[in-house]
Design a protein around this motif. Structure first.
Motif: not given
Lengths: 94, 395, 199
Positions: C87-115
């Protein structure tokens, strides 16, 4: 496997460590809002290094490892500090 | 901007190759460090270890701590070629000299990765053929670690003419001299070991002695390059080419040849033709000096590196060098012919043809699977020759 | 071979040595960051303000928390509690994906602004800002790859836990995965203030 070096850290310790790390994250965000000039960099890096140390000692169990591990980690960070610091002999005096 | 970032040749594939090679270097180092710490036999204390192992241990630390910097450097070349980020491109605010810093932070320690194991080999060969306990065991062991550490302090001495700050030139020039100290410690201890020893001249010893001679020339010319004042004059000349061939070929190369001749009978259970080995060594040694010494001279005269053509005044030097290269090649061919032939046809030898005291000479040649028959016993120090069993035909 | 040799300390020490190489790999980038911060303090200040502290802070919370669950997962398996470890390791994995999805949106917003690296918009900016965003993409990108690799290893270890290949008596694989994961966290602990806070 023998029982050597099998130190179990309690959940309570880990959760307390986590609380401290969260607190330090809040502190570093808060300090960044105040304009201290160059001291902002110092403050941010001090907090980050404190956090890093806590992660290494507790989450990474270094506190419970033998001397070899501790010395090696120290040497690694020393070498990294030399690489960064000595580069500044160039860039800081150009 | 570094040439590798915009050349139209396919550097991207090459740097991926370098990155993978870096992994192999790192994993070797990782393996050696862990092995030395965890798989020594219980009686094998740190001060009972052969000094060759000490040298490999120090080398392994350089491999682990310096190679990743090369990794990130080649990764950055790759990323720059793909995405044009501009971290080293002045047009985009980058600083090309930082690329040089990153390159040399690895590439200076890299030469110690090459030469420290060779020093370890020499440290094994000399006491064996002097029949004498190594002089200054701890000093030699410590100097290996000191070279490994000092290697991380001096990288920018390759960059005196790059346009970096004068402060950096001054500091790195000073630090460079520090490396000479542990190196000299080794040389003095080797010579002191030979002093009053009952020396037996065998092919491995000849290679070890030529290592000391050639590497000393390499090291001393290194001091000329290390002092910023003199370096400015000989930077990017044949003097540098001569210097690094004396250190890397005369050092690493001859150390490696010495190691091959020393452990050959252990590896194959057969001895090469010793007379031929001595002849090929002599040709190699003479050819080496005829090839590389003129480079030091024409370098001083101003012959630049990396040119395929030259002015008339450098003709004689180049001519002598070329003739030397033929002699050197002859020696190399003869040496390898002798070794390869002896793998199958050499005279059979027993456990210990040289009468060395380290543990590998107590197991049959070639060693069986898992190296030892039963559990080996450590009955003597690595350089304690009293009562060592030696094969009959060679005593 | 009958005499299987398991060296628990050796295995962990080997992992630490590998982590040292990771530290120095990122170290090369930290050399660049520090020298460019020295060269362009004002530009870094301005460009850094464009990064969203909430994205960065949120990801810090996600990673530190994932590290907590990773550490507790090891304690759980040491106590022999397989279910809790998973269970604990599963939560770790889920949070890893939270991080990556967050990153995806963050980079996506920058790309959107042409950066994005070498973009026309970015190239019109002052040199120091081009370098800041260059370092931002390279360093968080390399870190992101490490998160992805870490997540893949965690998935593998989850299966090993399930098969009891990793168990109360032989958990060094989980522990080494944990070390790797904490290192990923450790690097983010530095990246966060360097890009989001020093403004």
């Amino acid at each position: 496997m023998s029982a050597e070096n099998k130190h179990i850290v309690s959940y309570k310790t880990f959760v307390s460590v986590w609380v401290i790390l969260m607190f330090l994250t809040a502190v570093t965000v808060w300090i960044a809002k105040i304009d201290l000039g160059f001291l902002n960099v110092v403050a941010a890096l001090t907090v980050a290094t404190t956090k890093a140390l806590i992660v290494i000692l507790f989450f990474m169990h270094l506190k419970y490892e033998n001397r070899l591990f501790k010395i090696s980690v120290f040497i690694t960070f020393l070498i990294l500090a030399i690489f960064i610091g000595f580069t500044f002999f160039d860039v800081a005096y150009r | 901007m570094p040439f590798s970032e915009f050349t139209t040749t396919n550097v991207s594939v090459a740097v991926i190759g370098v990155f993978i090679l870096g992994f192999s270097s790192i994993l070797t180092g990782l393996n050696f460090i862990t092995t030395v710490h965890r798989l020594k036999m219980p009686e094998m204390k740190w001060t009972k270890m052969p000094l060759f192992v000490w040298a490999l241990y120090a080398t392994a630390w350089i491999q682990v701590l310096a190679t990743p910097i090369l990794g990130i450097t080649v990764l950055l070349i790759f990323v720059e070629r793909m995405f044009g980020i501009g971290l080293f491109d002045p047009a985009k605010g980058g600083d090309p000299i930082l690329y040089q810093h990153l390159f040399w932070i690895y590439s200076h320690p890299a030469v110690y990765i090459m030469v420290v194991p060779a020093m370890g080999v020499v440290t094994e060969i000399i006491p064996t053929f002097a029949r004498k306990h190594i002089f200054g065991y701890k000093a030699i062991a410590f100097s290996s670690l000191a070279i490994a550490f000092a290697g991380s302090l001096v990288w920018a001495h390759h960059m005196y003419t790059s346009g970096m700050s004068d402060t950096a030139v001054l500091i790195f020039s000073f630090l460079t001299f520090i490396v000479a100290i542990p190196t000299a410690i080794k040389v003095f201890n080797w010579v002191a070991t030979l002093y009053k020893g009952s020396i037996v001249i065998e092919p491995p010893l000849l290679y070890a002695l030529s290592f000391i001679f050639l590497f000393s020339i390499g090291g001393l010319t290194g001091l000329i390059l290390g002092s910023a004042g003199t370096d400015i004059h000989v930077h990017d000349t044949y003097f540098v080419v001569g210097h690094f061939h004396y250190t890397i070929f005369g050092g690493t190369g001859f150390g490696f040849f010495g190691a091959m001749h020393y452990w050959f009978p252990k590896i194959y259970g057969r001895m090469y033709n010793k007379k031929l080995a001595v002849i090929s060594w002599a040709i190699l040694f003479v050819g080496f000096n005829i090839l590389y010494f003129p480079m030091l001279v024409i370098g001083m005269m101003g012959m630049p590196r990396r040119y395929y053509d030259y002015l008339p005044q450098y003709h004689t030097g180049h001519l002598i060098s070329t003739i030397g290269s033929w002699i050197l090649a002859t020696g190399l061919l003869l040496m390898f012919y002798n070794l390869f032939k002896s793998i199958k046809h050499g005279e059979k030898v027993g456990k210990s043809p040289w009468g060395a005291a380290t543990l590998e000479w107590t197991t049959p040649s070639p060693p069986p699977t898992l190296n030892f028959v039963g559990e080996p016993k450590l009955t003597r120090g690595p350089y304690d020759y009293k009562g060592v069993e030696e094969d009959e035909q060679y005593t | 071979m009958s005499n299987i040799h398991k060296d628990y300390i050796g295995s962990k020490f080997g992992m630490w040595l590998f982590l040292f190489t990771e530290i120095l790999l990122f170290g090369g980038l930290f050399i660049l960051y520090s020298t460019y911060l020295h060269k362009y303090p004002a530009e870094f200040h301005l460009a850094g303000k464009e990064l969203n502290v909430y994205f960065g802070g949120g990801n810090t919370v996600a990673l530190v928390t994932s590290s907590l669950f990773m550490a507790m997962s090891i304690s759980a398996i040491q106590k022999g509690d397989k279910r809790l470890a998973i269970i604990f390791l599963g939560i770790t994995l889920a949070l890893a994906f939270v991080f990556l999805i967050n990153k995806y949106f963050e980079w996506g917003a920058k790309f959107h602004h042409g950066i994005y690296p070498d973009s026309p918009t970015l190239l019109q900016r002052p040199k120091g800002e081009i370098i800041f965003f260059g370092l931002y993409f390279v360093m968080t990108g390399l870190h992101g790859i490490h998160v992805l690799v870490g997540a893949s290893i965690i998935i593998y270890v989850l299966f090993m836990l399930k098969n009891e290949k990793v168990n109360k008596d032989d958990f060094v694989l989980l522990e080494n995965t944990g070390l790797y994961w904490h290192l990923v966290d450790l690097i983010w602990i530095y990246l966060f203030p360097l890009f989001y806070l020093i403004v």
